[in-house]
Design an enzyme around this catalytic site. Structure first.
Site, PDB file in Angstrom:
ATOM      1  N   CYS A 158       0.834  -1.206   0.000  1.00  0.00           N
ATOM      2  CA  CYS A 158       0.000   0.000   0.000  1.00  0.00           C
ATOM      3  C   CYS A 158       0.872   1.261   0.000  1.00  0.00           C
ATOM      4  O   CYS A 158       1.701   1.446   0.890  1.00  0.00           O
ATOM      5  CB  CYS A 158      -0.911  -0.015   1.234  1.00  0.00           C
ATOM      6  SG  CYS A 158      -1.833   1.515   1.428  1.00  0.00           S
TER       7      CYS A 158
ATOM      8  N   CYS B 107       0.351   3.542   3.378  1.00  0.00           N
ATOM      9  CA  CYS B 107       0.824   3.152   4.701  1.00  0.00           C
ATOM     10  C   CYS B 107       2.155   3.873   4.967  1.00  0.00           C
ATOM     11  O   CYS B 107       2.844   4.268   4.027  1.00  0.00           O
ATOM     12  CB  CYS B 107       1.026   1.630   4.763  1.00  0.00           C
ATOM     13  SG  CYS B 107      -0.511   0.713   5.084  1.00  0.00           S
TER      14      CYS B 107
ATOM     15  N   HIS C 131      -4.222   0.977   8.094  1.00  0.00           N
ATOM     16  CA  HIS C 131      -4.677   0.540   6.769  1.00  0.00           C
ATOM     17  C   HIS C 131      -6.098  -0.016   6.784  1.00  0.00           C
ATOM     18  O   HIS C 131      -6.857   0.159   5.827  1.00  0.00           O
ATOM     19  CB  HIS C 131      -3.707  -0.515   6.229  1.00  0.00           C
ATOM     20  CG  HIS C 131      -4.045  -0.997   4.844  1.00  0.00           C
ATOM     21  ND1 HIS C 131      -3.567  -0.362   3.720  1.00  0.00           N
ATOM     22  CD2 HIS C 131      -4.826  -2.015   4.425  1.00  0.00           C
ATOM     23  CE1 HIS C 131      -4.051  -0.981   2.654  1.00  0.00           C
ATOM     24  NE2 HIS C 131      -4.807  -1.995   3.036  1.00  0.00           N
TER      25      HIS C 131
ATOM     26  N   ASN D 203     -14.118   8.983  -1.588  1.00  0.00           N
ATOM     27  CA  ASN D 203     -14.796   7.848  -2.214  1.00  0.00           C
ATOM     28  C   ASN D 203     -14.493   6.654  -1.339  1.00  0.00           C
ATOM     29  O   ASN D 203     -13.340   6.372  -1.074  1.00  0.00           O
ATOM     30  CB  ASN D 203     -14.232   7.558  -3.607  1.00  0.00           C
ATOM     31  CG  ASN D 203     -14.376   8.732  -4.555  1.00  0.00           C
ATOM     32  OD1 ASN D 203     -15.345   9.485  -4.483  1.00  0.00           O
ATOM     33  ND2 ASN D 203     -13.408   8.900  -5.442  1.00  0.00           N
TER      34      ASN D 203
ATOM     35  N   HIS E  64      -6.690   1.784   1.548  1.00  0.00           N
ATOM     36  CA  HIS E  64      -6.313   2.593   2.724  1.00  0.00           C
ATOM     37  C   HIS E  64      -7.262   3.791   2.866  1.00  0.00           C
ATOM     38  O   HIS E  64      -7.564   4.450   1.879  1.00  0.00           O
ATOM     39  CB  HIS E  64      -4.873   3.077   2.536  1.00  0.00           C
ATOM     40  CG  HIS E  64      -4.250   3.578   3.787  1.00  0.00           C
ATOM     41  ND1 HIS E  64      -3.261   2.892   4.447  1.00  0.00           N
ATOM     42  CD2 HIS E  64      -4.486   4.684   4.522  1.00  0.00           C
ATOM     43  CE1 HIS E  64      -2.909   3.577   5.527  1.00  0.00           C
ATOM     44  NE2 HIS E  64      -3.642   4.673   5.589  1.00  0.00           N
TER      45      HIS E  64
ATOM     46  N   HIS F 274      -8.636   7.095   2.820  1.00  0.00           N
ATOM     47  CA  HIS F 274      -8.091   8.364   2.317  1.00  0.00           C
ATOM     48  C   HIS F 274      -9.152   9.112   1.536  1.00  0.00           C
ATOM     49  O   HIS F 274     -10.168   8.543   1.144  1.00  0.00           O
ATOM     50  CB  HIS F 274      -6.870   8.117   1.425  1.00  0.00           C
ATOM     51  CG  HIS F 274      -7.210   7.533   0.083  1.00  0.00           C
ATOM     52  ND1 HIS F 274      -7.643   6.233  -0.092  1.00  0.00           N
ATOM     53  CD2 HIS F 274      -7.204   8.085  -1.158  1.00  0.00           C
ATOM     54  CE1 HIS F 274      -7.871   6.013  -1.383  1.00  0.00           C
ATOM     55  NE2 HIS F 274      -7.625   7.117  -2.049  1.00  0.00           N
TER      56      HIS F 274
ATOM     57  N   GLN G 114      -9.598  12.849  -1.183  1.00  0.00           N
ATOM     58  CA  GLN G 114      -8.864  13.663  -2.154  1.00  0.00           C
ATOM     59  C   GLN G 114      -9.322  15.109  -2.062  1.00  0.00           C
ATOM     60  O   GLN G 114     -10.426  15.384  -1.590  1.00  0.00           O
ATOM     61  CB  GLN G 114      -9.116  13.143  -3.564  1.00  0.00           C
ATOM     62  CG  GLN G 114      -8.696  11.690  -3.727  1.00  0.00           C
ATOM     63  CD  GLN G 114      -8.845  11.227  -5.166  1.00  0.00           C
ATOM     64  OE1 GLN G 114      -8.204  11.754  -6.049  1.00  0.00           O
ATOM     65  NE2 GLN G 114      -9.721  10.264  -5.376  1.00  0.00           N
TER      66      GLN G 114
HETATM   67 ZN   LIG Z   1      -2.268   1.238   3.698  1.00  0.00          ZN
END
Ligand SMILES: [Zn+2]
Length: 357
Positions: free
Chosen positions: A76, A79, A122, A162, A173, A175, A177
Site C-alpha cells: 500500500c 501506509c 490501513h 470515495n 487505505h 483516504h 482527495q
Molecule cells: Zn495502507
C-alpha cells in the site's frame, strides 16, 4: 494543530498535520524523514478542453491510465514507510498527511490534486476515527482550502472521499482527495444559477429557504430530517438523486470551510461520525460496508455570488438494497435525468432507525 511541509523525491509537496491532543500530553512528533525512493520527476499531460455544445470543461489526463490499481495490502502506497518498503509517506507513522497526487487529473499550474490520508491504520475507515482525529481532518480540509485558494490557477476547492471498491476506489487505505479546480464545476454553476434566479424572484437566499423548509416541520417523524444538532442539521433532500443521500448544513450559513466558526467545528466530528456509522447500518449487520461518496460543496473564489453560497456536505451511496447497486444507466448517464427507486422519506426514516443508541 502542527503543520510540517516537506518534498517527496520527485518534487511533490507533502504536509503532515499533527493534532494538539495526544496520549499523556506528549509533544507533537518531529517530522524529518526523507523520501529515499529513486523517483523520476512527475510528468503529467493534463489538458482542459471545453465542450462546445454543453459549455463545460473536460480534463484529458492520459497519464492517469498508469496509476496504481488495487495493490496488495503489503504494497500500500498510503501506509507509513518501513525498512525495505518505502511508500508515499516517508515517516514511520503519521496522524493526517496530505500530498500532491502522483497521477493528478489537473496539474501544471492549472489546478491541483491532493491525497489526504486520514489515519496510518490501513484497515480502518473514516467511521472508525476518534472525534479528535475527525476534528484534525476537518482542520486539515480547512487549511488545504485556504492554501489552495491562494494558488493563482485554483477557482474552487472540493474535498471528498470515495469509499468502497464499488465506487471505483483503487486503494483500500482510508483516504480522501482534494481537487483545486481551475474552473467552476458544472454542479456548482447550476446551483449558482438557481440561487441567482431565486434571489431575483423572491429577494431571498435559496439555501436559507431550503434549510428553513426542511427543518420547519417540528417533529422529526414524517419529515426528511435525519439528525438535528445544535449547530448542524442533516436531511435527505426533497428530490434526492441517490437511493440514500444526506445533505449536512451548518445552521449558520457560511460560504466555505474557512468561514466555519468554532462552535460548528467543535460539534462536527460527533455529527459526521454518527452519519457515517448510520450509513454502514442501512442494509443490516451482515452486509459489507456501505460504499459512499462524501464531499464538501464550497463557494468558488473571486466571484460576487460567493456571499450567497452555503457550505454543505453531500453524502450518498450508490447501493440501493442489499447486494444491488444503482448504476448510472441510459437516462442518468445519457441524459442526466435521475430516477431514484427509494422515496426520500423512506430513506430518511431508515437513517433515523439506525441511529446509535
Ligand atoms: Zn495502507
Amino acid at each position: 494543530m502542527k503543520k510540517t511541509t516537506t518534498r517527496l523525491a520527485d518534487g511533490r509537496e507533502l504536509i503532515y498535520y499533527d493534532g494538539d491532543v495526544r496520549p499523556g500530553g506528549a509533544a507533537a512528533p518531529v517530522r524529518e524523514a526523507v523520501d529515499r525512493r529513486p523517483l523520476e520527476p512527475v510528468s503529467t499531460h493534463s489538458e482542459l478542453r471545453e465542450d462546445r455544445l454543453l459549455g463545460d470543461t473536460v480534463a484529458i489526463a492520459s497519464h492517469r491510465q498508469g496509476r496504481t490499481y488495487h495493490p496488495p495490502a503489503d504494497e500500500c502506497p498510503l501506509c507509513p514507510s518501513r525498512e525495505g518498503r518505502l511508500s508515499e509517506i516517508p515517516d514511520s507513522d503519521y496522524e493526517v498527511v496530505v500530498f500532491e497526487n502522483r497521477f493528478p487529473s489537473f496539474a501544471g499550474g492549472a489546478g491541483r490534486c491532493e491525497v489526504v490520508c486520514f489515519t496510518s491504520d490501513h484497515d480502518a475507515s473514516f467511521a472508525d476515527l476518534t472525534e479528535d482525529r475527525a476534528r484534525l481532518v476537518l482542520d486539515t480540509w480547512t487549511d488545504r482550502t485556504l492554501d489552495l485558494s491562494r494558488l493563482p490557477g485554483v477557482v474552487q476547492v472540493f474535498a471528498f472521499e470515495n469509499r468502497g471498491k464499488e465506487i471505483g476506489v483503487t486503494l483500500g487505505h482510508p483516504h480522501g482527495q482534494i481537487y483545486g479546480y481551475p474552473f467552476v464545476t458544472p454542479r456548482t454553476s447550476l446551483m449558482l444559477g438557481t440561487l441567482a434566479a431565486h434571489r431575483e424572484r423572491t429577494g431571498r437566499n435559496l439555501f436559507d429557504d431550503v434549510l428553513a423548509d426542511e427543518t420547519a416541520k417540528g417533529a422529526v417523524d414524517g419529515s426528511r430530517v435525519v439528525l438535528a444538532a445544535e449547530h448542524w442539521v442533516a436531511f435527505v433532500p426533497h428530490a434526492a438523486h441517490w437511493p440514500y443521500e444526506v445533505h449536512l448544513f451548518p445552521r449558520r450559513r457560511v460560504p466555505d470551510l474557512i468561514a466555519l466558526d468554532e462552535d460548528a467545528r467543535a460539534e462536527f466530528p460527533r455529527v459526521y461520525l454518527e452519519l457515517l456509522r448510520r450509513f454502514d447500518r442501512i442494509f443490516g449487520p451482515d452486509q459489507p460496508p456501505t460504499p459512499y461518496i462524501s464531499g464538501w460543496h464550497q463557494a468558488p473564489f473571486g466571484i460576487p455570488e460567493r456571499r450567497d453560497f452555503a457550505l454543505h456536505l453531500e453524502l450518498f451511496t450508490i447501493r440501493r438494497t442489499s447486494g444491488k447497486l444503482k448504476y448510472l444507466a441510459g437516462s442518468e448517464s445519457g441524459m442526466g435525468a435521475f430516477i431514484n427507486d427509494v422515496p426520500p422519506e423512506a430513506a430518511a426514516q431508515r437513517l433515523r432507525e439506525v441511529a446509535s443508541t
